[in-house]
Design an enzyme around this catalytic site. Structure first.
Site, mmCIF file in Angstrom:
data_model
loop_
_atom_site.group_PDB
_atom_site.id
_atom_site.type_symbol
_atom_site.label_atom_id
_atom_site.label_comp_id
_atom_site.label_asym_id
_atom_site.label_seq_id
_atom_site.Cartn_x
_atom_site.Cartn_y
_atom_site.Cartn_z
ATOM 1 N N HIS A 119 0.814 -1.226 0.000
ATOM 2 C CA HIS A 119 0.000 0.000 0.000
ATOM 3 C C HIS A 119 0.840 1.265 0.000
ATOM 4 O O HIS A 119 0.348 2.331 0.370
ATOM 5 C CB HIS A 119 -0.942 -0.002 1.213
ATOM 6 C CG HIS A 119 -2.047 -1.012 1.117
ATOM 7 N ND1 HIS A 119 -2.627 -1.618 2.201
ATOM 8 C CD2 HIS A 119 -2.680 -1.529 0.031
ATOM 9 C CE1 HIS A 119 -3.565 -2.468 1.792
ATOM 10 N NE2 HIS A 119 -3.610 -2.436 0.482
ATOM 11 N N CYS A 148 4.375 21.215 -4.802
ATOM 12 C CA CYS A 148 5.649 20.806 -5.404
ATOM 13 C C CYS A 148 6.556 22.013 -5.629
ATOM 14 O O CYS A 148 6.108 23.036 -6.161
ATOM 15 C CB CYS A 148 5.333 20.107 -6.730
ATOM 16 S SG CYS A 148 6.786 19.536 -7.613
ATOM 17 N N PRO A 215 -4.174 -11.551 18.226
ATOM 18 C CA PRO A 215 -4.878 -11.772 19.498
ATOM 19 C C PRO A 215 -6.308 -12.249 19.277
ATOM 20 O O PRO A 215 -6.905 -12.867 20.160
ATOM 21 C CB PRO A 215 -4.890 -10.386 20.161
ATOM 22 C CG PRO A 215 -4.020 -9.513 19.354
ATOM 23 C CD PRO A 215 -3.815 -10.141 18.007
ATOM 24 N N GLU A 216 -6.874 -11.947 18.089
ATOM 25 C CA GLU A 216 -8.257 -12.327 17.767
ATOM 26 C C GLU A 216 -8.260 -13.146 16.485
ATOM 27 O O GLU A 216 -7.445 -12.884 15.597
ATOM 28 C CB GLU A 216 -9.107 -11.068 17.473
ATOM 29 C CG GLU A 216 -9.096 -10.011 18.541
ATOM 30 C CD GLU A 216 -9.804 -10.459 19.795
ATOM 31 O OE1 GLU A 216 -10.660 -11.365 19.688
ATOM 32 O OE2 GLU A 216 -9.483 -9.936 20.870
HETATM 33 P P1 NAD Z 1 -7.004 -3.797 10.536
HETATM 34 O O1 NAD Z 1 -7.020 -2.461 11.174
HETATM 35 O O2 NAD Z 1 -8.139 -4.180 9.676
HETATM 36 O O3 NAD Z 1 -6.822 -4.978 11.619
HETATM 37 C C1 NAD Z 1 -5.811 -5.024 12.547
HETATM 38 C C2 NAD Z 1 -5.606 -6.461 13.040
HETATM 39 O O4 NAD Z 1 -4.545 -6.454 13.981
HETATM 40 C C3 NAD Z 1 -6.811 -7.108 13.743
HETATM 41 O O5 NAD Z 1 -7.015 -8.417 13.241
HETATM 42 C C4 NAD Z 1 -6.393 -7.152 15.220
HETATM 43 O O6 NAD Z 1 -6.953 -8.255 15.932
HETATM 44 C C5 NAD Z 1 -4.893 -7.283 15.078
HETATM 45 N N1 NAD Z 1 -4.114 -6.821 16.235
HETATM 46 C C6 NAD Z 1 -4.431 -5.870 17.145
HETATM 47 N N2 NAD Z 1 -3.449 -5.754 18.060
HETATM 48 C C7 NAD Z 1 -2.479 -6.652 17.705
HETATM 49 C C8 NAD Z 1 -1.219 -6.998 18.255
HETATM 50 N N3 NAD Z 1 -0.735 -6.402 19.351
HETATM 51 N N4 NAD Z 1 -0.503 -7.961 17.646
HETATM 52 C C9 NAD Z 1 -0.970 -8.582 16.529
HETATM 53 N N5 NAD Z 1 -2.159 -8.284 15.960
HETATM 54 C C10 NAD Z 1 -2.905 -7.324 16.547
HETATM 55 O O7 NAD Z 1 -5.681 -3.823 9.779
HETATM 56 P P2 NAD Z 1 -5.358 -4.383 8.383
HETATM 57 O O8 NAD Z 1 -6.106 -5.639 8.141
HETATM 58 O O9 NAD Z 1 -3.917 -4.364 8.296
HETATM 59 O O10 NAD Z 1 -5.984 -3.340 7.304
HETATM 60 C C11 NAD Z 1 -6.110 -1.993 7.427
HETATM 61 C C12 NAD Z 1 -5.444 -1.216 6.333
HETATM 62 O O11 NAD Z 1 -5.024 -0.005 6.905
HETATM 63 C C13 NAD Z 1 -4.192 -1.833 5.794
HETATM 64 O O12 NAD Z 1 -4.034 -1.430 4.491
HETATM 65 C C14 NAD Z 1 -3.104 -1.188 6.625
HETATM 66 O O13 NAD Z 1 -1.930 -1.000 5.904
HETATM 67 C C15 NAD Z 1 -3.642 0.178 6.888
HETATM 68 N N6 NAD Z 1 -3.140 0.688 8.178
HETATM 69 C C16 NAD Z 1 -1.799 0.816 8.348
HETATM 70 C C17 NAD Z 1 -1.291 1.240 9.551
HETATM 71 C C18 NAD Z 1 0.205 1.320 9.700
HETATM 72 O O14 NAD Z 1 0.895 1.559 8.702
HETATM 73 N N7 NAD Z 1 0.731 1.077 10.906
HETATM 74 C C19 NAD Z 1 -2.154 1.570 10.613
HETATM 75 C C20 NAD Z 1 -3.531 1.457 10.387
HETATM 76 C C21 NAD Z 1 -4.014 1.007 9.171
#
Ligand code: NAD
Length: 257
Positions: A119, A148, A215-216
Site C-alpha cells: 500500500h 511541489c 490476538p483475535e
Molecule cells: P485492521 O485495522 O483491519 O486490523 C488489525 C488487526 O490487527 C486485527 O485483526 C487485530 O486483531 C490485530 N491486532 C491488534 N493488536 C495486535 C497486536 N498487538 N498484535 C498482533 N495483531 C494485533 O488492519 P489491516 O487488516 O492491516 O488493514 C487496514 C489497512 O489499513 C491496511 O491497508 C493497513 O496497511 C492500513 N493501516 C496501516 C497502519 C500502519 O501503517 N501502521 C495503521 C492502520 C491502518
C-alpha cells in the site's frame, strides 16, 4: 500453545522459502492504532479523508487529518520486537520476503531489506502533477496542502488511497512470492482489505503452510490457517525467536561441563 509454537518453529526452520504478510496489528505495540476495531483510527476519524476523489476535491481537509494521523503520530513511532525478530529471521536466511500492508516504514527501520510495500509508504510524498517524489522530512506541512517545489502541483502521500489501484510492481511481487512460499506467516491483519487479502489465499493454494499470529481470530483463521498462535505480535514473536535461535550451549554460563 507450547506445542503449536514448537510446531511453527519447526516449519519455519524447515521451509526453503518463507514469506511474512503483515497488517496494522504488527505496529499496534509501536503505538500506532489499527484502522478497525476498538480504539481503531476510524472510531475517531472519517475514512473519507483517504478516499481519492474526496482528497482531490478537498485537499486541505484531507491533509489536516492525514498530517495528524500519519505524520505527527506515526512519524514518532519506532519498530517493536516483532519487526526486529522478522529482521533477524531475514538476516539469518529464514525469511525470503515480507509483504506489508502498512505504510509506516517500521519494517524497513527494523532492518528488513526484502519488503514489498503493498500500500505504499507514508515517508514518500508525490506530486500529483509532475510525479516528483520527496522524502516526507523535506516537506513542510505547516501550510496545507503542501505543493511541489518544481511545478506547484498538489502533493499527496505516496500510499494507496481508497479508490486507487495497487501499483503493479508490489502486486506482481506479492503474487510471485506467495506462490513460491513453503511457509507463510500472517501477522496482525483482519484480512478485510481487498485485494491484499487475496495474497494468503494464493500462498495456501500453492501449498504453503499458513502460520497466523493475532490476538483475535481473523477472516483467515477458520479457513486457511494451519497453526494459529493467538496473542500479541511482540509476545509471540519473542517466543518464536527463542525457539528459532536458541542460545549456543557455551553461552550458558551456569551450564555444567
Ligand atoms: P485492521 O485495522 O483491519 O486490523 C488489525 C488487526 O490487527 C486485527 O485483526 C487485530 O486483531 C490485530 N491486532 C491488534 N493488536 C495486535 C497486536 N498487538 N498484535 C498482533 N495483531 C494485533 O488492519 P489491516 O487488516 O492491516 O488493514 C487496514 C489497512 O489499513 C491496511 O491497508 C493497513 O496497511 C492500513 N493501516 C496501516 C497502519 C500502519 O501503517 N501502521 C495503521 C492502520 C491502518
Amino acid at each position: 500453545m507450547t506445542d503449536r509454537l514448537e510446531e511453527a518453529a519447526q516449519i519455519l526452520k524447515r521451509s526453503r522459502f518463507t514469506t511474512a504478510f503483515t497488517g496494522a496489528g504488527i505496529s499496534v505495540e509501536s503505538g500506532i492504532p489499527s484502522f478497525r476495531g476498538q480504539d481503531g483510527l476510524w472510531e475517531k476519524y472519517d475514512p473519507k479523508v483517504l478516499d481519492l476523489q474526496y482528497f482531490l476535491s478537498n485537499p486541505v481537509e484531507s491533509w489536516k487529518v492525514i498530517r495528524e494521523i500519519f505524520y505527527d503520530f506515526i512519524g514518532a513511532a519506532k519498530p517493536n520486537h516483532a519487526h526486529l525478530v522478522l529482521a533477524r529471521m531475514e538476516e539469518e536466511g529464514m525469511l525470503g520476503s515480507t509483504i506489508t500492508q502498512n505504510i509506516d516504514n517500521l519494517h524497513q527501520e527494523a532492518g528488513l531489506l526484502m519488503v514489498s510495500e503493498f500500500h505504499g509508504n507514508s515517508k514518500r510524498i508525490r506530486c500529483l502533477q509532475c510525479d516528483r517524489v520527496y522524502h516526507s522530512l523535506d516537506i513542510s506541512l505547516e501550510n496545507l496542502p503542501p505543493t511541489c517545489r518544481e511545478c506547484g502541483g498538489v502533493l499527496k502521500p505516496d500510499f494507496v488511497f481508497f479508490g486507487e489501484a495497487i501499483p503493479q510492481q508490489p502486486l506482481g511481487e506479492a503474487y510471485r512470492v506467495a506462490s513460491l512460499s513453503e511457509a507463510f506467516l500472517i501477522i496482525g491483519t483482519t484480512g478485510e482489505v481487498m485485494p491484499a487479502n487475496q495474497i494468503p489465499l494464493i500462498a495456501k493454494e500453492y501449498g504453503a503452510t499458513i502460520i497466523e499470529i493475532n490476538p483475535e481470530p481473523s477472516n483467515y483463521t477458520e479457513h486457511i490457517t494451519d497453526i494459529f498462535l493467538q496473542g500479541k505480535a511482540t509476545v509471540i514473536m519473542q517466543s518464536l525467536e527463542k525457539l528459532l535461535f536458541p542460545p549456543a550451549l557455551n553461552d550458558n554460563q551456569d551450564g555444567v561441563d
